[in-house]
Structure formats: structure tokens, C-alpha cells
Scaffold this active site. Structure first.
Site, PDB file in Angstrom:
ATOM      1  N   GLY A 293       0.746  -1.143  -0.063  1.00 46.50           N
ATOM      2  CA  GLY A 293      -0.154   0.178   0.099  1.00 46.50           C
ATOM      3  C   GLY A 293       0.907   1.095   0.057  1.00 46.50           C
ATOM      4  N   GLY A 294       0.916   1.940  -1.115  1.00 45.45           N
ATOM      5  CA  GLY A 294       1.757   3.086  -1.112  1.00 45.45           C
ATOM      6  C   GLY A 294       0.750   4.516  -1.307  1.00 45.45           C
TER       7      GLY A 294
ATOM      8  N   GLY B 182       1.295   4.961   3.289  1.00 41.43           N
ATOM      9  CA  GLY B 182       2.536   4.304   2.827  1.00 41.43           C
ATOM     10  C   GLY B 182       3.615   5.302   2.263  1.00 41.43           C
TER      11      GLY B 182
ATOM     12  CG  ASP C 115      -0.901   0.934  -4.237  1.00 39.75           C
ATOM     13  OD1 ASP C 115      -1.938   0.595  -4.872  1.00 39.75           O
ATOM     14  OD2 ASP C 115      -0.939   1.543  -3.163  1.00 39.75           O
TER      15      ASP C 115
ATOM     16  CG  ASN D 119     -10.392  -2.627   3.705  1.00 44.71           C
ATOM     17  OD1 ASN D 119     -10.280  -2.629   2.597  1.00 44.71           O
ATOM     18  ND2 ASN D 119     -10.708  -1.786   4.741  1.00 44.71           N
TER      19      ASN D 119
ATOM     20  CB  VAL E  11      -1.295  -0.032   9.143  1.00 47.76           C
ATOM     21  CG1 VAL E  11      -1.883   1.779   9.717  1.00 47.76           C
ATOM     22  CG2 VAL E  11      -0.025  -0.059   9.753  1.00 47.76           C
TER      23      VAL E  11
ATOM     24  CG  HIS F 202      -7.393   1.691  16.309  1.00 45.44           C
ATOM     25  ND1 HIS F 202      -6.882   2.483  16.982  1.00 45.44           N
ATOM     26  CD2 HIS F 202      -7.241   1.961  14.906  1.00 45.44           C
ATOM     27  CE1 HIS F 202      -6.550   3.626  16.139  1.00 45.44           C
ATOM     28  NE2 HIS F 202      -6.814   3.059  14.848  1.00 45.44           N
TER      29      HIS F 202
HETATM   30  N1  APR Z   1      -2.966  -4.630  -2.875  1.00 42.94           N
HETATM   31  C1  APR Z   1      -2.133  -3.781  -2.646  1.00 42.94           C
HETATM   32  N2  APR Z   1      -2.509  -2.182  -2.401  1.00 42.94           N
HETATM   33  C2  APR Z   1      -4.004  -2.000  -2.435  1.00 42.94           C
HETATM   34  C3  APR Z   1      -4.596  -2.910  -2.745  1.00 42.94           C
HETATM   35  C4  APR Z   1      -4.198  -4.395  -2.877  1.00 42.94           C
HETATM   36  N3  APR Z   1      -5.166  -5.501  -3.273  1.00 42.94           N
HETATM   37  N4  APR Z   1      -5.820  -2.616  -2.484  1.00 42.94           N
HETATM   38  C5  APR Z   1      -6.040  -1.284  -2.338  1.00 42.94           C
HETATM   39  N5  APR Z   1      -4.482  -0.860  -2.189  1.00 42.94           N
HETATM   40  C6  APR Z   1      -3.680   0.215  -2.121  1.00 42.94           C
HETATM   41  C7  APR Z   1      -4.497   1.641  -2.648  1.00 42.94           C
HETATM   42  O1  APR Z   1      -4.393   1.669  -4.220  1.00 42.94           O
HETATM   43  C8  APR Z   1      -4.200   2.722  -1.957  1.00 42.94           C
HETATM   44  O2  APR Z   1      -2.687   3.252  -2.598  1.00 42.94           O
HETATM   45  O3  APR Z   1      -3.762   0.733  -0.516  1.00 42.94           O
HETATM   46  C9  APR Z   1      -3.452   2.051  -0.470  1.00 42.94           C
HETATM   47  C10 APR Z   1      -4.343   2.682   0.528  1.00 42.94           C
HETATM   48  O4  APR Z   1      -4.042   4.034   0.794  1.00 42.94           O
HETATM   49  P1  APR Z   1      -4.680   5.225   1.147  1.00 42.94           P
HETATM   50  O5  APR Z   1      -6.372   4.974   0.343  1.00 42.94           O
HETATM   51  O6  APR Z   1      -4.495   6.428   0.817  1.00 42.94           O
HETATM   52  O7  APR Z   1      -5.229   4.793   2.752  1.00 42.94           O
HETATM   53  P2  APR Z   1      -4.402   5.463   3.976  1.00 42.94           P
HETATM   54  O8  APR Z   1      -4.891   6.842   4.385  1.00 42.94           O
HETATM   55  O9  APR Z   1      -3.003   5.214   3.747  1.00 42.94           O
HETATM   56  O10 APR Z   1      -4.798   4.420   4.960  1.00 42.94           O
HETATM   57  C11 APR Z   1      -4.628   3.030   4.631  1.00 42.94           C
HETATM   58  O11 APR Z   1      -4.440   2.392   7.279  1.00 42.94           O
HETATM   59  O12 APR Z   1      -5.248   3.566   9.089  1.00 42.94           O
HETATM   60  C12 APR Z   1      -5.826   2.763   7.928  1.00 42.94           C
HETATM   61  O13 APR Z   1      -7.958   3.466   7.887  1.00 42.94           O
HETATM   62  C13 APR Z   1      -6.778   3.325   7.123  1.00 42.94           C
HETATM   63  O14 APR Z   1      -7.334   1.258   6.377  1.00 42.94           O
HETATM   64  C14 APR Z   1      -6.784   2.377   5.944  1.00 42.94           C
HETATM   65  C15 APR Z   1      -5.276   2.029   5.923  1.00 42.94           C
END
Ligand code: APR
Length: 310
Positions: free
Chosen positions: A9-10, A14, A33, A97, A120, A177
Site C-alpha cells: 500500500g503506497g 504508505g 500497490d 478489506n 495498519v 482500536h
Molecule cells: N494490494 C495492494 N495495495 C492495495 C490493494 C491491494 N489489493 N488495494 C488497495 N491498495 C492500495 C490503494 O491503491 C492505496 O494506494 O492501498 C492504498 C491505501 O492508501 P489510502 O487509500 O491512501 O489509505 P491510507 O490513508 O494510507 O490508509 C490505509 O490504514 O489507518 C488505516 O484506515 C486506514 O485502512 C486504512 C489504511
């Protein structure tokens, strides 16, 4: 040889994880990602490489959508997931999720089976449970990042309220949490002075409530998305303690097997994080009132985990 950190996840968290891991020279960094977002992640990785001359770090930072590239990672930090969108129920989000975490867990199991894994993604206590179930990793190898953040918020609010240095505020937050997490005022100190002696009961109640709602307070201000700086730092603190064998005692969601009377559930408890991973859970003798609050948070986590049907 440098250690290897895989960030699954970036997105918002990330990218900050990548920056902090680079600045702290924890190792080489691979951001994984989805294919649709991988070019953005490659851009972020390149941007961070170009920051290195001023940031004064040596690290290779790259991005991929292929799990092969995380091969042999020492640490995996998972933020992959979808945020809740309009029209989505809590259950819809949970199902989306669960699917993502299952896919991530299978990839990590295949290519980084020895990695220390920090989850996370929310809902945290359920996602770390799913990740552990799918990988079948030993319990010392998997923790959820929640209590470290909740405790940082608790300490920050106390410092802000009392006008003291946050460095002198020590304490811990137990449980899931969510809004029924359990900050422990009785065991919180400010420079060695018990919090209960320098703050009024009204102040303490306000601080407990603010900590419980801290995530929501930020979501309301953002309008869209959730906190990212403090969650990222909180995960890095856990990763650093593992990689450098710092032996920090940090509240993490760990698999309890009898500790605190909990069996087979990941819940926030004080953990010793060493080169062995989650080496030990410290138990605290709770008062009747604290125990009642703890049972409430255990009930909430049990409910969410049972909804995962895994
Ligand atoms: N494989 C890899 N990456 C993925 C996948 C997958 N199958 N599905 C989604 N992603 C990536 C998205 O493309 C996105 O870049 O996960 C990333 C999530 O980033 P954001 O939507 O910006 O979320 P963020 O604010 O980083 O939070 C991530 O942490 O605190 C928790 O509630 C929050 O569940 C959330 C997580």
C-alpha cells in the site's frame, strides 16, 4: 547487506512510511500497490530517491505490483485497503478489506515468509486477525499497529492540556482500536508525577474521550481520508524496535492466548518488541473499573472478528 522493508500500500500512510524508513536508513524500501496505482507509487519512490542528497540517506526505493519484488523482506507493513465510501455500510467495507488482506497475506506468505509483519489497515483488530489466520505465521511475527498510535495521541493531548513536554508524558492505552479503547490514567505519569495528582477528574475525562475519538476528530477536519502522519510514525517505531533490537515496550494488537483472560483474539496490550518480533506480552493487574472497560472493548473486537466469518 541492507535490510529490506516492504510497504504493501503506497497511499497516504504508505508514502510517509517510505519517507521515514528512508530517513532512518532502516533499509531498502519496496512499495507494492495495485497495477492501476503503481505508476504513482513509482513517482513517489523516484521523488524520495531525489530527496536523498538533502535527506542524507542511502537507500534504494522502488515500487511494484508484483509480489516477487518483496522477496526476502525483513519487515512488511500493510496499509493496503479501501476507505469507506458514500453508500458503503460498515459490513461492505469489512468484506472489501478482508478480500484485500487475504490477497496480501497470500503474497507475503509466498515471498516473505520470515518477515515481521505490522498491519495498519482498518478495522485494525479484525484485519490483523485475518492476516494471521491466512498466513498461519507464528504469533511473534504479526502485530497490529493501533495502541502505539492511540498512546501517542493520549500523550500528545495530555501535554497540550497541561502545557508540559510530551517527552515527559508516559502511559499506555489498552484494547481495540475503536471508541471503547482503554486509556489508563492511573498508570500515566508526567515526569514521574502521577497524572491523577496533577489533572482534575474533569480534565482526565476530557482527555480520555478525546483520545477515544481522535481518529474521528481528524476525519471530520479532512472531510475525506484519515490520519497519516501519526499512524506512519507509530508503525515505524515498531519496525525500528524490531530491526535494531531496541526492545521497546509498545502497545500493539497481539494474539492473546490466555493473557488478560483473552483467548485467540488480537487486542491492544503492552508488548516487548525485539529482534525476535513480538517477544512478550506484559500483563497489568487492572482495577475493577478498568477491567469492566477492558471487557467492553474485548466484546467489540470479538463481534467484528466474528463478522469476518473466517
Ligand atoms: N494490494 C495492494 N495495495 C492495495 C490493494 C491491494 N489489493 N488495494 C488497495 N491498495 C492500495 C490503494 O491503491 C492505496 O494506494 O492501498 C492504498 C491505501 O492508501 P489510502 O487509500 O491512501 O489509505 P491510507 O490513508 O494510507 O490508509 C490505509 O490504514 O489507518 C488505516 O484506515 C486506514 O485502512 C486504512 C489504511
Amino acid at each position: 547487506m541492507r535490510r529490506k522493508i516492504a510497504l504493501i500500500g503506497g497511499g497516504q500512510i504508505g508514502q510517509i512510511l517510505a519517507m521515514l524508513a528512508a530517513q532512518k536508513e532502516l533499509g531498502d524500501i519496496v512499495i507494492l500497490d495495485v497495477p492501476d496505482y503503481v505508476n504513482v507509487c513509482k513517482g513517489k519512490a523516484l521523488d524520495l530517491m531525489e530527496m536523498a542528497p538533502h535527506g542524507n540517506y542511502d537507500a534504494s526505493i522502488s515500487a511494484t505490483y508484483d509480489y516477487k519484488d518483496i522477496e526476502g523482506a525483513d519487515v512488511v507493513i500493510v496499509t493496503a485497503g479501501k476507505p469507506r465510501e458514500a453508500g458503503m455500510t460498515r459490513e461492505d467495507l469489512l468484506n472489501v478489506n478482508i478480500k484485500i488482506i487475504t490477497e496480501v497475506a497470500n503474497g507475503v506468505k509466498q515471498y516473505a515468509p520470515k518477515a515481521f509483519c505490522i498491519i495498519v489497515t482498518n478495522p485494525l483488530d479484525a484485519m490483523v486477525y485475518v492476516f494471521h489466520k491466512v498466513t498461519g505465521f507464528p504469533k511473534h511475527q504479526v502485530v497490529g499497529m493501533a495502541g502505539t498510535l492511540d498512546t501517542a495521541r493520549w500523550r500528545a493531548f495530555i501535554a497540550m492540556e497541561l502545557g508540559v513536554s510530551v517527552a515527559d508524558v508516559a502511559g499506555t492505552v489498552l484494547g481495540g482500536h475503536g471508541p471503547d479503547m482503554v486509556p489508563l490514567p492511573r498508570l500515566t505519569t508526567v515526569g514521574g508525577v502521577p497524572l491523577t495528582e496533577i489533572a482534575t477528574p474533569e480534565q482526565i475525562e476530557k482527555l480520555v474521550n478525546r483520545t477515544r475519538e481522535a481518529g474521528t476528530e481528524i476525519v471530520k477536519l479532512f472531510g475525506k481520508g484519515s490520519a497519516f502522519f501519526s499512524p506512519a510514525w507509530s508503525a515505524i517505531v515498531i519496525a525500528e524496535s524490531y530491526l535494531k533490537d531496541k526492545r521497546r515496550v509498545l502497545p500493539c494488537a497481539a494474539l492473546c492466548q490466555g493473557e488478560y483472560g483473552v483467548n485467540g483474539l488480537f487486542i491492544g496490550v503492552p508488548c516487548l518488541i525485539s529482534a525476535k518480533g513480538m517477544e512478550k506480552i506484559f500483563e497489568i493487574k487492572l482495577t475493577e473499573e478498568e477491567e469492566a472497560q477492558f471487557q467492553k472493548t474485548v466484546a467489540s473486537v470479538t463481534k467484528t472478528v466474528s463478522e469476518c466469518k473466517i
